[in-house]
Design an enzyme around this catalytic site. Structure first.
Site, PDB file in Angstrom:
ATOM      1  CG  HIS A  96      -1.983   1.012   1.172  1.00 20.72           C
ATOM      2  ND1 HIS A  96      -1.758   2.335   1.482  1.00 20.72           N
ATOM      3  CD2 HIS A  96      -3.288   0.931   0.814  1.00 20.72           C
ATOM      4  CE1 HIS A  96      -2.892   3.019   1.319  1.00 20.72           C
ATOM      5  NE2 HIS A  96      -3.836   2.189   0.915  1.00 20.72           N
ATOM      6  CD  GLU A 164      -5.280   1.775  -3.301  1.00 16.86           C
ATOM      7  OE1 GLU A 164      -6.460   1.863  -2.984  1.00 16.86           O
ATOM      8  OE2 GLU A 164      -4.360   1.748  -2.471  1.00 16.86           O
TER       9      GLU A 164
HETATM   10  C1  PEP Z   1      -6.859   3.208   0.344  1.00 15.29           C
HETATM   11  O1  PEP Z   1      -6.473   3.526   1.448  1.00 15.29           O
HETATM   12  O2  PEP Z   1      -6.412   2.201  -0.218  1.00 15.29           O
HETATM   13  C2  PEP Z   1      -7.881   4.018  -0.304  1.00 15.29           C
HETATM   14  C3  PEP Z   1      -8.230   3.747  -1.530  1.00 15.29           C
HETATM   15  O3  PEP Z   1      -8.416   5.048   0.448  1.00 15.29           O
HETATM   16  P1  PEP Z   1      -9.614   6.034   0.042  1.00 15.29           P
HETATM   17  O4  PEP Z   1     -10.735   5.172  -0.469  1.00 15.29           O
HETATM   18  O5  PEP Z   1      -9.956   6.732   1.299  1.00 15.29           O
HETATM   19  O6  PEP Z   1      -9.086   6.933  -1.014  1.00 15.29           O
END
Ligand code: PEP
Length: 248
Positions: A96, A164
């Protein structure tokens, strides 16, 4: 096709009373939930067993937010993937952006964790998109390639990627659906270059970053993502359940 919806509860529920309240509300939302999709929730490590026992009969799976890269040994403070698996977890989030940033995890560290997770049949959800400088696309390429090159086709088929973009995490900002789609196709092309098109088509790729009920249909369906990784919105069982319902 079935989507995977993963809630990352991060370092929330700071005491047992908050855990119990969240657990009660979550159970309320999910005990009658009918969904064609696969839902998983990743609580803080210390609550893994509690959530496994609580949600055992709801069909919601459990994941950890991280694991260590060894199965046994003197590694104070770390948690073995074997222990996580033994508690009943099916997934483990690895790499992450918050771990890459605050724990200085490298692609090599991430790959070592993936290896051990696979060894005990925990499915790793490998996050890519952390921007350590330069162009985002170059970072994603480096992060995906490192995994792709270090694992066999059979292993890759048991890994899930989560794209992400770091600027979208917790910010309320999201990329356009075209941009997410392009990145998912790009990740597939990197996998295909080493392991072939068929393998690449079979690998699950999630989108994560400010997903809420209002945008999940677009961000997941229009982009051909295989699911979503949800942070902030999963801290409310009601909001998380709405996301799940939107994808039904
Ligand atoms: C995450 O922490 O992986 C994430 C996607 O957070 P958020 O949905 O708050 O952007």
């Amino acid at each position: 096709m079935q989507k995977l919806i993963v809630g990352n509860l991060k370092m929330n529920m700071e005491n047992l009373s908050q855990r119990d309240t969240y657990g009660k509300d979550f159970l309320e939302e999910f005990k009658q939930m009918k969904t064609k999709n696969h839902v998983a929730v990743c609580p803080p490590m210390i609550y893994l067993e509690y959530f496994y026992k609580l949600l055992n009969k709801t069909g919601v799976s459990i994941g950890a937010q991280d694991c260590f890269w060894e199965l046994y040994g003197s590694y104070t403070g770390n948690t073995s993937p074997k222990t996580i698996k033994s508690i009943g977890a099916q997934f483990v989030i690895v790499g992450h952006s918050e771990r890459r940033q605050y724990n200085h995890e490298t692609d090599e560290d991430v790959a070592r964790k993936v290896l051990m997770a696979l060894r005990v049949e925990l499915m790793p959800v490998v996050c890519v998109g952390y921007n350590s400088g330069g162009e985002e696309i170059d970072n994603v390429k480096e992060q995906v390639e490192f995994i792709v090159k270090n694992f066999s086709q059979d292993e890759i088929e048991n890994i899930i990627f989560a794209y992400e973009p770091v600027w979208a995490i917790g910010s309320g900002k999201t990329p356009t659906t075209d941009d997410v789609h392009t990145m998912i196709m790009y990740i597939r092309s990197i996998i295909a270059a080493t392991h072939g098109k068929e393998c690449a088509e079979g690998v699950g790729i999630l989108y994560g970053g400010s997903v809420v009920a209002e945008n999940v249909t677009d961000l997941c369906t229009k982009t051909y993502a295989d699911g979503v990784l949800v942070g902030g919105a999963s801290l409310s069982p009601r909001k998380f359940a709405q996301i799940v319902r939107m994808l039904n």
